[in-house]
Design a protein around this motif. Sequence first.
Motif, PDB file in Angstrom:
ATOM      1  N   UNK A  90      45.765  42.265  31.097  1.00 22.96           N
ATOM      2  CA  UNK A  90      46.134  41.229  30.399  1.00 22.96           C
ATOM      3  C   UNK A  90      46.847  39.935  31.282  1.00 22.96           C
ATOM      4  N   UNK A  91      47.334  40.801  32.540  1.00 21.40           N
ATOM      5  CA  UNK A  91      48.064  40.398  34.050  1.00 21.40           C
ATOM      6  C   UNK A  91      47.353  39.606  34.739  1.00 21.40           C
ATOM      7  N   UNK A  92      48.044  38.237  35.409  1.00 17.31           N
ATOM      8  CA  UNK A  92      47.360  37.593  36.334  1.00 17.31           C
ATOM      9  C   UNK A  92      47.825  38.613  37.787  1.00 17.31           C
ATOM     10  N   UNK A  93      46.842  37.608  39.435  1.00 14.76           N
ATOM     11  CA  UNK A  93      47.019  38.833  40.061  1.00 14.76           C
ATOM     12  C   UNK A  93      47.669  39.073  40.723  1.00 14.76           C
ATOM     13  N   UNK A  94      49.220  37.868  40.562  1.00 15.22           N
ATOM     14  CA  UNK A  94      50.159  37.803  40.527  1.00 15.22           C
ATOM     15  C   UNK A  94      50.943  38.587  40.499  1.00 15.22           C
ATOM     16  N   UNK A  95      51.263  38.243  38.937  1.00 16.91           N
ATOM     17  CA  UNK A  95      52.174  39.587  37.630  1.00 16.91           C
ATOM     18  C   UNK A  95      51.297  41.027  38.122  1.00 16.91           C
ATOM     19  N   UNK A  96      50.261  41.421  38.579  1.00 21.30           N
ATOM     20  CA  UNK A  96      50.048  42.325  39.251  1.00 21.30           C
ATOM     21  C   UNK A  96      50.405  42.962  40.489  1.00 21.30           C
ATOM     22  N   UNK A  97      50.065  42.314  41.478  1.00 17.87           N
ATOM     23  CA  UNK A  97      50.940  42.214  42.460  1.00 17.87           C
ATOM     24  C   UNK A  97      52.314  43.080  42.824  1.00 17.87           C
ATOM     25  N   UNK A  98      53.307  41.553  41.435  1.00 17.83           N
ATOM     26  CA  UNK A  98      54.789  41.883  41.262  1.00 17.83           C
ATOM     27  C   UNK A  98      55.074  43.767  40.492  1.00 17.83           C
ATOM     28  N   UNK A  99      54.218  43.894  40.300  1.00 20.16           N
ATOM     29  CA  UNK A  99      54.035  45.831  39.630  1.00 20.16           C
ATOM     30  C   UNK A  99      54.744  46.277  40.892  1.00 20.16           C
ATOM     31  N   UNK A 100      54.178  46.072  42.555  1.00 17.15           N
ATOM     32  CA  UNK A 100      54.128  46.924  43.501  1.00 17.15           C
ATOM     33  C   UNK A 100      55.400  46.615  43.979  1.00 17.15           C
ATOM     34  N   UNK A 101      56.090  45.404  43.737  1.00 13.79           N
ATOM     35  CA  UNK A 101      57.018  45.375  44.232  1.00 13.79           C
ATOM     36  C   UNK A 101      58.598  45.860  43.524  1.00 13.79           C
ATOM     37  N   UNK A 102      58.442  45.884  42.331  1.00 12.22           N
ATOM     38  CA  UNK A 102      59.345  46.341  40.954  1.00 12.22           C
ATOM     39  C   UNK A 102      59.041  48.132  41.022  1.00 12.22           C
ATOM     40  N   UNK A 103      58.457  48.702  41.997  1.00  7.89           N
ATOM     41  CA  UNK A 103      58.811  50.267  42.059  1.00  7.89           C
ATOM     42  C   UNK A 103      59.541  50.747  43.040  1.00  7.89           C
ATOM     43  N   UNK A 111      44.239  44.733  44.134  1.00  9.56           N
ATOM     44  CA  UNK A 111      44.514  46.210  44.617  1.00  9.56           C
ATOM     45  C   UNK A 111      45.199  46.779  46.054  1.00  9.56           C
ATOM     46  N   UNK A 112      44.506  46.567  46.743  1.00  5.18           N
ATOM     47  CA  UNK A 112      44.936  46.198  48.735  1.00  5.18           C
ATOM     48  C   UNK A 112      46.147  45.409  48.580  1.00  5.18           C
ATOM     49  N   UNK A 113      46.453  44.547  47.834  1.00  4.60           N
ATOM     50  CA  UNK A 113      47.702  43.419  48.149  1.00  4.60           C
ATOM     51  C   UNK A 113      49.175  43.844  47.141  1.00  4.60           C
ATOM     52  N   UNK A 114      48.555  44.649  46.401  1.00  6.41           N
ATOM     53  CA  UNK A 114      49.622  45.411  45.231  1.00  6.41           C
ATOM     54  C   UNK A 114      49.975  47.040  45.848  1.00  6.41           C
ATOM     55  N   UNK A 115      49.480  47.487  46.867  1.00  9.66           N
ATOM     56  CA  UNK A 115      50.124  48.454  47.841  1.00  9.66           C
ATOM     57  C   UNK A 115      50.277  47.521  48.802  1.00  9.66           C
ATOM     58  N   UNK A 116      50.280  46.658  49.970  1.00  3.89           N
ATOM     59  CA  UNK A 116      50.923  46.454  50.650  1.00  3.89           C
ATOM     60  C   UNK A 116      51.812  45.235  50.532  1.00  3.89           C
ATOM     61  N   UNK A 117      52.073  45.481  49.470  1.00  5.44           N
ATOM     62  CA  UNK A 117      53.497  44.217  48.647  1.00  5.44           C
ATOM     63  C   UNK A 117      54.544  44.241  49.754  1.00  5.44           C
ATOM     64  N   UNK A 118      55.114  45.899  49.566  1.00  3.63           N
ATOM     65  CA  UNK A 118      55.939  46.562  50.500  1.00  3.63           C
ATOM     66  C   UNK A 118      56.463  46.761  51.143  1.00  3.63           C
ATOM     67  N   UNK A 119      55.004  46.089  52.269  1.00  8.17           N
ATOM     68  CA  UNK A 119      55.060  46.427  53.743  1.00  8.17           C
ATOM     69  C   UNK A 119      54.983  48.576  53.761  1.00  8.17           C
ATOM     70  N   UNK A 120      54.318  48.966  53.446  1.00 10.88           N
ATOM     71  CA  UNK A 120      55.182  50.272  53.319  1.00 10.88           C
ATOM     72  C   UNK A 120      54.624  51.072  55.161  1.00 10.88           C
ATOM     73  N   UNK A 121      55.205  51.786  55.124  1.00 10.93           N
ATOM     74  CA  UNK A 121      54.999  52.676  56.505  1.00 10.93           C
ATOM     75  C   UNK A 121      53.696  53.053  56.572  1.00 10.93           C
ATOM     76  N   UNK A 122      52.934  53.531  55.721  1.00  9.76           N
ATOM     77  CA  UNK A 122      51.705  54.359  55.930  1.00  9.76           C
ATOM     78  C   UNK A 122      50.625  54.066  54.012  1.00  9.76           C
ATOM     79  N   UNK A 123      49.263  53.357  54.060  1.00 10.83           N
ATOM     80  CA  UNK A 123      48.748  53.301  53.094  1.00 10.83           C
ATOM     81  C   UNK A 123      47.714  54.880  52.832  1.00 10.83           C
ATOM     82  N   UNK A 124      47.726  54.968  51.990  1.00 12.29           N
ATOM     83  CA  UNK A 124      46.742  55.856  50.814  1.00 12.29           C
ATOM     84  C   UNK A 124      45.505  55.543  50.316  1.00 12.29           C
ATOM     85  N   UNK A 125      44.745  55.475  50.649  1.00 11.58           N
ATOM     86  CA  UNK A 125      43.139  54.912  49.638  1.00 11.58           C
ATOM     87  C   UNK A 125      41.941  55.858  49.876  1.00 11.58           C
ATOM     88  N   UNK A 126      41.935  56.612  48.675  1.00  9.31           N
ATOM     89  CA  UNK A 126      40.550  57.180  48.105  1.00  9.31           C
ATOM     90  C   UNK A 126      39.635  55.985  47.715  1.00  9.31           C
TER      91      UNK A 126
END
Length: 235
Positions: A105-118, A160-175
């Motif tokens: 129900x959310x746009x691409x931007x709104x989905x990625x914003x969830x990665x910011x909010x956490x 989904x990748x953008x959501x993981x990267x939005x906070x400039x993480x030190x590490x990405x774990x991908x399954x």
Amino acid sequence: MANTIERDRIVEARGLNHWFGSGDARKQALFDIDLTLERGSFTVLMGPSGSGKTTLLTLIGCLRAVQDGTVRLMGHELNGASEADLTALRRRLGFIFQSHNLHESLTATQNVIMGVQVRGRVSDKLARQAAARALGLVGLSDRLDYRPGNLSGGQKQRVAVARALVGNPAMVLADEPTAALDKDSAADVIDLLKRLGAERGTTTLLVTHDNRILDRADRILTLEDGRIVATTEVS
């Protein structure tokens, strides 16, 4: 020199063991794992189903409690760490899974914003700006307001990748992030993660059965029956 070396080691695991179940049903899943991941490196975990790849990934990612042995993540010991400390560390990580787990129900931007909010409180304006930058990074600047139903499978995984990267993480774990992608889309995702390693020092640990991406790794670790049985440096 010692302090510099320690800062460059994002993950250090020594003598790591893990079990599932209890009593007669208790079964060991990992055996005496020793592992070091350097800042900016791209490491692939290979092995048959049930070999312990995802278990190892979730332990390093603070998604499971470390039972035995030591795991230091960005200099912090995970064995015995408080839930507050584990939560703080998780906020410095990015997670990508085989299933994109987007909210339909959310746009691409709104989905990625969830990665910011956490990662903590931030204004709506700054959150939208960060989401737009992340989506631009994965080539979706023209899909900011599209909902998942109007995106291809490859585009959904890029969100989904953008959501993981939005906070400039030190590490990405991908399954298994490329399992559902075509060859070109899979290559785009891996090349992006490699570029972030070179440009930002982002460390990637990726679980896969996808032989198409192995030549892009810095190192391949092979797990069998809960043990690292081979380490291959990729030139």
